[in-house]
Design a protein around this motif. Structure first.
Motif, PDB file in Angstrom:
ATOM      1  N   SER A 152      21.089 -26.644   6.797  1.00 55.65           N
ATOM      2  CA  SER A 152      21.605 -26.266   5.475  1.00 55.65           C
ATOM      3  C   SER A 152      22.200 -27.468   4.751  1.00 55.65           C
ATOM      4  O   SER A 152      22.005 -27.645   3.541  1.00 55.65           O
ATOM      5  CB  SER A 152      22.670 -25.171   5.617  1.00 55.65           C
ATOM      6  N   LEU A 156      20.735 -28.588   1.216  1.00 53.17           N
ATOM      7  CA  LEU A 156      21.556 -28.229   0.055  1.00 53.17           C
ATOM      8  C   LEU A 156      22.459 -29.359  -0.429  1.00 53.17           C
ATOM      9  O   LEU A 156      22.694 -29.494  -1.639  1.00 53.17           O
ATOM     10  CB  LEU A 156      22.402 -26.981   0.384  1.00 53.17           C
ATOM     11  N   LEU A 206      24.389 -25.676  -5.571  1.00 50.75           N
ATOM     12  CA  LEU A 206      23.925 -25.712  -4.184  1.00 50.75           C
ATOM     13  C   LEU A 206      25.072 -25.968  -3.210  1.00 50.75           C
ATOM     14  O   LEU A 206      25.034 -25.517  -2.059  1.00 50.75           O
ATOM     15  CB  LEU A 206      22.856 -26.799  -4.017  1.00 50.75           C
ATOM     16  N   PHE A 210      25.994 -23.695  -0.012  1.00 52.99           N
ATOM     17  CA  PHE A 210      26.199 -24.286   1.312  1.00 52.99           C
ATOM     18  C   PHE A 210      27.549 -23.874   1.893  1.00 52.99           C
ATOM     19  O   PHE A 210      27.661 -23.587   3.089  1.00 52.99           O
ATOM     20  CB  PHE A 210      26.105 -25.809   1.226  1.00 52.99           C
TER      21      PHE A 210
END
Length: 299
Positions: A152, A156, A206, A210
């Motif tokens: 992730s 991100l 983003l 996250f």
């Protein structure tokens, strides 16, 4: 009348003492093998088990604040992401270690027992490989949780990911783990926090995705009681395998301890990558505590 006194020992007594010494040597060698195997077990898996304990403590307090603020269903705020990742960790390890998966629920909200997800599996008890696999299946959520957090971060917030990897490359070395683990963890966590909460990230949608993903995963990364019991069975098998391995290396005069220590040096990387899970577990604890305080003030 002549009297002869003998203060020596007979041949049979000498042989008896010799046999006793051999038996004592065998006994001490066996005890030494058991102790060395235990130390090697700690070298190999002590770090990941310690991380699991810390994550479990943080998660327990985090979820307790959510439950006190929003009731028993408070944990559902994070379960929709965290629980499937947790169960996928078990599932992947089942496939790796040859266990037959019989039932899977990655997420369920209306269970009468309150269980959010589960993976049921069977294995051949005559297979040492599958028995040892119980340890890794039990710890599966830690692997899947850390892996998902890193993925992730890479997708991100790539700049934070680059800083995190750079920190690992600069400061993590293959060396004996003693008190250097504090430097490894603190350095990695500092790199994450310093490069995560930047102005550029704060205005980036983003980043917030996250953050939600990270909190959700870390809130369900710890092991359940059933996970720990399953892992303990596998750990016992691994210990028995180590004992046999040490007996084998002793017979052929090989340095088994040196071999294990070399492998265990990889724990430096385990610690470094675990730091992201520890970081988000602390963030989850702080957020849940703040939500509890806010809810208490409102009500």
């Amino acid at each position: 009348m002549n009297v002869f006194l003998s203060y020596g020992i007979t041949w049979m007594e000498r042989e008896s003492l010799k046999g006793l010494r051999i038996e004592m040597d065998i006994l001490f060698s066996f005890i030494h093998t058991l102790l060395i195997s235990l130390v090697e077990l700690l070298y190999l898996f002590g770090v990941i088990m310690a991380v699991g304990v810390v994550l479990g403590i943080l998660e327990r307090y985090s979820n307790s604040f959510l439950i006190r603020a929003f009731g028993p269903r408070g944990v559902l705020f994070t379960a929709w992401i965290g629980t499937p990742i947790h169960e996928i960790g078990h599932l992947i390890q089942c496939f790796i270690w040859g266990h037959r998966v019989t039932r899977v629920k990655l997420l369920q909200f209306n269970s009468p027992t309150g269980i959010l997800g589960f993976v049921e599996h069977q294995y051949n008890r005559k297979s040492w490989y599958q028995q040892a696999g119980n340890f890794f299946i039990g710890l599966g959520p830690i692997f899947s949780g850390i892996g998902s957090l890193i993925l992730s971060m890479y997708l991100l917030v790539p700049e934070t990911y680059k800083a995190f990897v750079k920190e690992i490359q600069l400061h993590v070395t293959l060396e004996k783990i003693d008190f250097t683990f504090l430097r490894i963890i603190s350095g990695a966590i500092l790199a994450i926090s310093k490069n995560l909460f930047t102005l550029e990230n704060l205005i980036n949608p983003l980043f917030w995705i996250f953050l939600i993903v990270g909190i959700s995963i870390s809130s369900h990364i710890a092991l359940s009681k059933a996970d720990i019991e399953g892992a303990a069975k596998g750990l016992l098998t691994i210990y028995f395998i180590l004992v046999l391995f040490n007996v084998f290396t002793a017979v052929f005069k090989l340095n088994s301890y040196g071999m294990i220590v070399k492998i265990a040096e990889l724990n430096a990387y385990v610690l470094a990558f675990s730091s992201i899970a520890l970081f988000f577990s602390v963030v989850a604890l702080v957020v849940s505590m703040l939500l509890f305080i806010i809810k208490k003030q409102i009500c």
